[in-house]
Design a protein around this motif. Structure first.
Motif, PDB file in Angstrom:
ATOM      1  N   TRP A  84      41.413  34.513  27.638  1.00  9.70           N
ATOM      2  CA  TRP A  84      41.745  33.990  28.794  1.00  9.70           C
ATOM      3  C   TRP A  84      43.264  34.610  29.125  1.00  9.70           C
ATOM      4  CZ3 TRP A  84      45.497  29.392  29.222  1.00  9.70           C
ATOM      5  CH2 TRP A  84      45.625  28.804  30.414  1.00  9.70           C
ATOM      6  N   THR A  85      43.391  34.757  30.204  1.00  9.96           N
ATOM      7  CA  THR A  85      44.647  35.418  31.029  1.00  9.96           C
ATOM      8  C   THR A  85      45.909  34.387  31.061  1.00  9.96           C
ATOM      9  OG1 THR A  85      44.167  34.984  33.326  1.00  9.96           O
ATOM     10  CG2 THR A  85      43.154  37.215  32.263  1.00  9.96           C
ATOM     11  N   GLY A  86      45.519  32.977  30.830  1.00  8.81           N
ATOM     12  CA  GLY A  86      46.630  32.132  31.092  1.00  8.81           C
ATOM     13  C   GLY A  86      47.051  31.820  32.372  1.00  8.81           C
ATOM     14  N   GLN A  87      46.207  32.054  33.341  1.00 10.64           N
ATOM     15  CA  GLN A  87      46.529  31.885  34.711  1.00 10.64           C
ATOM     16  C   GLN A  87      46.178  30.132  35.009  1.00 10.64           C
ATOM     17  OE1 GLN A  87      43.714  34.654  36.293  1.00 10.64           O
ATOM     18  NE2 GLN A  87      45.313  35.911  37.151  1.00 10.64           N
ATOM     19  N   GLY A  93      38.536  31.108  36.626  1.00 14.79           N
ATOM     20  CA  GLY A  93      39.413  32.326  36.952  1.00 14.79           C
ATOM     21  C   GLY A  93      40.044  32.849  35.792  1.00 14.79           C
ATOM     22  N   GLY A  94      40.050  34.123  35.465  1.00  9.12           N
ATOM     23  CA  GLY A  94      40.723  34.739  34.236  1.00  9.12           C
ATOM     24  C   GLY A  94      39.789  34.571  32.952  1.00  9.12           C
ATOM     25  N   LEU A  95      38.986  34.029  32.996  1.00  9.26           N
ATOM     26  CA  LEU A  95      38.097  33.851  31.661  1.00  9.26           C
ATOM     27  C   LEU A  95      37.210  35.157  31.644  1.00  9.26           C
ATOM     28  CD1 LEU A  95      37.428  32.148  29.239  1.00  9.26           C
ATOM     29  CD2 LEU A  95      35.330  31.117  30.554  1.00  9.26           C
ATOM     30  N   LEU A  96      37.158  35.632  30.280  1.00 11.33           N
ATOM     31  CA  LEU A  96      36.526  36.842  29.848  1.00 11.33           C
ATOM     32  C   LEU A  96      35.605  36.345  28.995  1.00 11.33           C
ATOM     33  CD1 LEU A  96      36.036  39.977  29.842  1.00 11.33           C
ATOM     34  CD2 LEU A  96      37.808  40.126  28.148  1.00 11.33           C
ATOM     35  N   ASN A  97      34.104  36.694  28.884  1.00  8.10           N
ATOM     36  CA  ASN A  97      33.269  36.501  28.055  1.00  8.10           C
ATOM     37  C   ASN A  97      32.699  37.714  27.509  1.00  8.10           C
ATOM     38  OD1 ASN A  97      32.521  34.211  30.147  1.00  8.10           O
ATOM     39  ND2 ASN A  97      33.165  33.536  28.248  1.00  8.10           N
ATOM     40  N   HIS A 114      35.559  36.316  34.989  1.00  6.83           N
ATOM     41  CA  HIS A 114      35.680  35.400  35.974  1.00  6.83           C
ATOM     42  C   HIS A 114      37.005  35.942  36.592  1.00  6.83           C
ATOM     43  CE1 HIS A 114      32.571  32.555  35.087  1.00  6.83           C
ATOM     44  NE2 HIS A 114      32.845  33.107  33.743  1.00  6.83           N
ATOM     45  N   LEU A 115      36.751  36.425  37.876  1.00  4.56           N
ATOM     46  CA  LEU A 115      37.886  37.005  38.783  1.00  4.56           C
ATOM     47  C   LEU A 115      38.858  35.742  39.234  1.00  4.56           C
ATOM     48  CD1 LEU A 115      35.841  39.528  40.613  1.00  4.56           C
ATOM     49  CD2 LEU A 115      37.603  39.995  38.742  1.00  4.56           C
ATOM     50  N   PRO A 116      40.137  36.057  39.531  1.00  5.50           N
ATOM     51  CA  PRO A 116      41.149  35.251  39.949  1.00  5.50           C
ATOM     52  C   PRO A 116      40.466  34.591  41.376  1.00  5.50           C
ATOM     53  CG  PRO A 116      42.235  37.049  39.318  1.00  5.50           C
ATOM     54  CD  PRO A 116      40.658  37.268  39.288  1.00  5.50           C
ATOM     55  N   ARG A 117      40.840  33.263  41.721  1.00  2.00           N
ATOM     56  CA  ARG A 117      40.321  32.579  42.624  1.00  2.00           C
ATOM     57  C   ARG A 117      41.332  31.939  43.507  1.00  2.00           C
ATOM     58  NH1 ARG A 117      36.111  29.149  39.492  1.00  2.00           N
ATOM     59  NH2 ARG A 117      35.564  31.332  38.966  1.00  2.00           N
ATOM     60  N   GLU A 118      42.908  32.014  43.048  1.00  2.00           N
ATOM     61  CA  GLU A 118      43.520  31.286  43.990  1.00  2.00           C
ATOM     62  C   GLU A 118      44.913  32.323  43.931  1.00  2.00           C
ATOM     63  OE1 GLU A 118      44.614  27.670  41.821  1.00  2.00           O
ATOM     64  OE2 GLU A 118      42.615  26.787  42.248  1.00  2.00           O
TER      65      GLU A 118
END
Length: 236
Positions: A84-87, A93-97, A114-118
């Motif tokens: 997770w990117t911590g966003q 958004g920011g999660l990687l599997n 999962h790409l940023p959405r905000e």
């Protein structure tokens, strides 16, 4: 804004923990160069508070330690990891599997971001120049069969990292080893990715399956990719 995810799939390719760790390091290195949103990472946890206590530096040595843990192993040979990117934003958004090292179809190798959405991160990342670099990072690190940047409103998005997934994405990549990309409508951009395969960009603006013009274009592209054998034909 429309919600998007970037996914890559590759077939059975048995690799050791060390080989997977080296690929993971390369992927995170390339991803960090795409946008500042990918400059820091945390192990995924079921609460934000716990995740923020688990920062890590994405080196091969770090991933090798992760892959040696039972919690990050699938069966005897495959590995998985969630980061997770911590966003701080709604949704994932920011999660990687990530699943890698599997030589059998039982565990599908794949990478889903999962790409940023905000906010500002979404404004920067959800553009063709940045998404091209995200796909390129996946291709160079993992050498997948295909990649796609897909709207989460598309019902097929959940299958983007599956072997028989038939996703039509805003951006798509197909490995050269799996066939030649056919001639596509003139408005569609087609570019090589090194010597590995071909990138397809459907629209210069964010692709939306709810946009009639986008849906019509996607249908024409899908038909040609199916005829070329790059996408599985839809049932019925």
């Amino acid at each position: 804004m429309e919600r998007f995810q970037a996914g890559a799939h590759w077939g059975g390719r048995k690799e050791s923990a060390a080989e997977c760790a080296a690929r993971a390091e390369e992927f995170f290195r390339l991803l960090a160069g795409c946008d500042p949103a990918y400059s820091r990472w945390f192990e995924y946890a079921y609460s934000r508070k716990n995740a923020l206590r688990l920062p890590f530096t994405p080196t091969a040595e770090t991933f090798l330690r992760f892959f040696e843990r039972k919690k990050y192993r699938l069966g005897r040979d495959a590995f998985y990891f969630d980061a997770w990117t911590g966003q701080e934003q709604t949704g994932r958004g920011g999660l990687l599997n990530l699943t890698c090292g599997s030589g059998t179809p039982f565990y599908a190798n794949g990478c889903l971001l999962h790409l940023p959405r905000e906010g500002a991160a979404a404004q920067r990342v959800l553009t063709v120049p940045v998404l091209k670099q995200v796909v390129r990072a996946m291709v160079l690190a993992w050498e997948p069969d295909r990649c796609a940047v897909v709207s989460e409103e598309d019902p097929s998005a959940r299958r983007v990292v599956e072997a028989d997934g038939a996703c039509i994405g805003w951006l798509m990549y197909f490995s050269r080893a799996h066939g030649r990309v056919p001639s596509l409508p003139r408005s569609v951009r087609v570019e090589p990715v090194e010597e590995l395969g071909t990138l397809i960009i459907l629209t210069p603006e964010p692709f939306s399956p709810g946009n009639p013009a986008h849906a019509e274009l996607a249908g024409r592209v899908r038909e040609r990719l199916e005829r070329a054998g790059l996408l599985p034909a839809r049932a019925g």
